[in-house]
Design an enzyme around this catalytic site. Structure first.
Site, mmCIF file in Angstrom:
data_model
loop_
_atom_site.group_PDB
_atom_site.id
_atom_site.type_symbol
_atom_site.label_atom_id
_atom_site.label_comp_id
_atom_site.label_asym_id
_atom_site.label_seq_id
_atom_site.Cartn_x
_atom_site.Cartn_y
_atom_site.Cartn_z
ATOM 1 N N ARG A 108 38.297 41.634 23.767
ATOM 2 C CA ARG A 108 38.155 41.159 24.977
ATOM 3 C C ARG A 108 39.652 40.739 25.524
ATOM 4 O O ARG A 108 40.002 39.910 24.858
ATOM 5 C CB ARG A 108 37.047 40.127 25.142
ATOM 6 C CG ARG A 108 36.889 39.571 26.640
ATOM 7 C CD ARG A 108 36.110 38.052 26.641
ATOM 8 N NE ARG A 108 36.423 37.413 27.951
ATOM 9 C CZ ARG A 108 35.373 37.759 29.000
ATOM 10 N NH1 ARG A 108 34.344 38.556 28.938
ATOM 11 N NH2 ARG A 108 35.757 36.954 30.159
ATOM 12 N N HIS A 135 33.718 46.672 31.742
ATOM 13 C CA HIS A 135 33.109 45.719 31.189
ATOM 14 C C HIS A 135 31.791 46.426 30.651
ATOM 15 O O HIS A 135 30.585 46.068 31.244
ATOM 16 C CB HIS A 135 32.839 44.594 32.206
ATOM 17 C CG HIS A 135 32.674 43.327 31.521
ATOM 18 N ND1 HIS A 135 32.194 42.980 30.244
ATOM 19 C CD2 HIS A 135 32.298 42.123 32.214
ATOM 20 C CE1 HIS A 135 31.937 42.168 30.162
ATOM 21 N NE2 HIS A 135 32.093 41.030 31.127
ATOM 22 N N GLN A 138 28.322 44.231 29.753
ATOM 23 C CA GLN A 138 27.691 43.482 31.045
ATOM 24 C C GLN A 138 26.701 44.361 31.548
ATOM 25 O O GLN A 138 25.862 43.981 31.893
ATOM 26 C CB GLN A 138 28.865 43.052 31.916
ATOM 27 C CG GLN A 138 28.478 42.416 33.175
ATOM 28 C CD GLN A 138 27.677 41.176 32.966
ATOM 29 O OE1 GLN A 138 28.387 40.001 32.375
ATOM 30 N NE2 GLN A 138 26.748 40.816 33.537
ATOM 31 N N ASP A 231 30.672 39.394 42.388
ATOM 32 C CA ASP A 231 31.515 39.038 41.346
ATOM 33 C C ASP A 231 32.629 38.152 42.107
ATOM 34 O O ASP A 231 33.090 38.164 43.231
ATOM 35 C CB ASP A 231 32.076 40.031 40.542
ATOM 36 C CG ASP A 231 32.847 39.616 39.421
ATOM 37 O OD1 ASP A 231 32.702 38.243 38.794
ATOM 38 O OD2 ASP A 231 33.461 40.362 38.475
ATOM 39 N N CYS A 272 27.724 38.557 37.503
ATOM 40 C CA CYS A 272 28.087 38.248 35.966
ATOM 41 C C CYS A 272 28.369 37.105 35.616
ATOM 42 O O CYS A 272 28.315 36.854 34.416
ATOM 43 C CB CYS A 272 28.903 39.523 35.698
ATOM 44 S SG CYS A 272 30.461 39.288 36.515
ATOM 45 N N ARG A 317 22.890 39.278 28.219
ATOM 46 C CA ARG A 317 24.187 39.635 27.536
ATOM 47 C C ARG A 317 24.042 39.623 26.087
ATOM 48 O O ARG A 317 24.464 40.468 25.208
ATOM 49 C CB ARG A 317 25.323 38.563 27.723
ATOM 50 C CG ARG A 317 25.810 38.721 29.370
ATOM 51 C CD ARG A 317 26.419 40.147 29.585
ATOM 52 N NE ARG A 317 27.448 40.443 28.779
ATOM 53 C CZ ARG A 317 28.643 39.931 28.865
ATOM 54 N NH1 ARG A 317 28.695 38.967 29.799
ATOM 55 N NH2 ARG A 317 29.607 40.325 27.872
#
Length: 333
Positions: A108, A135, A138, A231, A272, A317
């Site tokens: 990450r 991502h 996600q 987001d 998210c 997740r």
């Protein structure tokens, strides 16, 4: 059980077919049901994984750690200051060292090129927990959440509001194109997705029966949507100096009750996380003091309202990351 993704890396959704994405969603639902029923699923007892984090996170770290432990694996977490990768040791050498010790590697951080290099030089599966460009974990969680709340995905309308060129918007657009979901990016022209990626997704969408739309009109973006997604306006790693510019650009794209009212009656709101929907965070309080706004990308009434599924999304997740690890760590047949 067949193992169609055994040994594969999980770097970006463009690498996977619609059937493979649906397979991961189905596997996620299966593992979620086992978790809810208290049924052990330690399928990878004795294996070990390592998590390389150049960007900190709550959901991604906890999902990989809990998912790994549920699957019976040992988990090593290396925070941004705990690894020599890129400092005293090249990414290539890091990959070759870690793949001698671990059965899987999560990354990450920043450029997509880094996770691609890790995968190229690793002998074990590498998973993208987030890069600047993508991502993918996600979005598997997002699609599972949408399916849980709205049923069949094909033909639904998903609208992303705000910074539509960020990693979440990019990956969401790819998944929608592959799964036959109509995608709309709604934001200022300065924050629209990369034109090459848009063109790629439009070609994919032609085959799946979906559409890819770009609009600067918030009302057009919201009207008829089944899902409204947003987001934060400034991503981790971007300088604080751009807050003023982003607020000026993106305030018209704040998801409000009025925008939600233009969507379908059963529309859901997604984010998210983390979210600046009030002033209960250090950053939120600082922005409120400096710029005089109490909410940023979403109104608190929407975030806390009945159409919000953000915490279902956050929980998923863990189940979907567990599915990605399980699918790629299965023994090949």
């Amino acid at each position: 059980m067949t193992a169609p993704l055994a040994g594969r890396d999980f770097l970006k959704l463009l690498d996977f077919s619609a059937d493979e994405i649906i397979y991961l969603m189905d596997l996620s639902a299966e593992l979620k049901a086992k978790k809810k029923a208290g049924e052990p699923h330690r399928y990878h007892e004795g294996k070990n994984i390592v998590l390389l984090f150049e960007k900190t996170s709550t959901r991604t770290r906890c999902a990989f750690e809990m998912g790994g432990m549920d699957l019976g694996m040992g988990v090593t977490y290396l925070d941004p200051g705990a690894s020599q990768m890129g400092k005293k040791e090249s990414i290539e050498d890091t990959a070759r060292v870690l793949s001698r010790m671990y059965d899987g590697i999560e990354y990450r951080g920043f450029e997509q090129e880094k996770v691609e290099t890790l995968a190229e030089y690793s002998d074990v599966p590498v998973w993208n927990g987030l890069t600047t460009e993508a991502h993918p974990t996600q979005i598997i969680a997002d699609m599972l959440t949408i399916r849980e709340h709205l049923g069949e995905l094909k033909g639904l309308n998903v609208s992303f509001f705000g910074d539509a060129q960020n990693n979440v918007a990019n990956s969401l657009m790819v998944a929608c194109a592959k799964l036959g979901v109509n995608f709309t990016a709604c934001g200022p022209k300065q924050q629209m997705p990369d034109s090459v990626l848009v063109e790629t997704c439009q070609h994919i969408a032609e085959l799946s029966g979906a559409t890819i739309n770009l609009t600067e009109d918030p009302e057009e973006g919201a009207r008829g949507a089944n899902v409204i997604y947003t987001d934060i306006w400034v991503s981790m790693g971007e300088p604080d100096s751009i807050w003023e510019e982003r607020i000026g650009l993106l305030e018209p794209y704040r998801v409000t009750e009025e925008l939600m009212a233009l969507a379908e009656p059963d529309a859901i709101f997604m984010h998210c996380l983390p979210s600046f929907h009030d002033t209960k965070t250090t950053v939120g309080a600082e922005i409120a003091e400096k710029f005089g706004i109490q909410e940023m990308e979403v109104a608190n009434s929407v975030f806390e309202g009945p159409q919000s599924v953000v915490f279902d999304e956050a929980e998923n997740r863990m189940h979907t990351i567990k599915a990605v690890m399980h699918a790629t760590l299965m023994d090949k047949e």
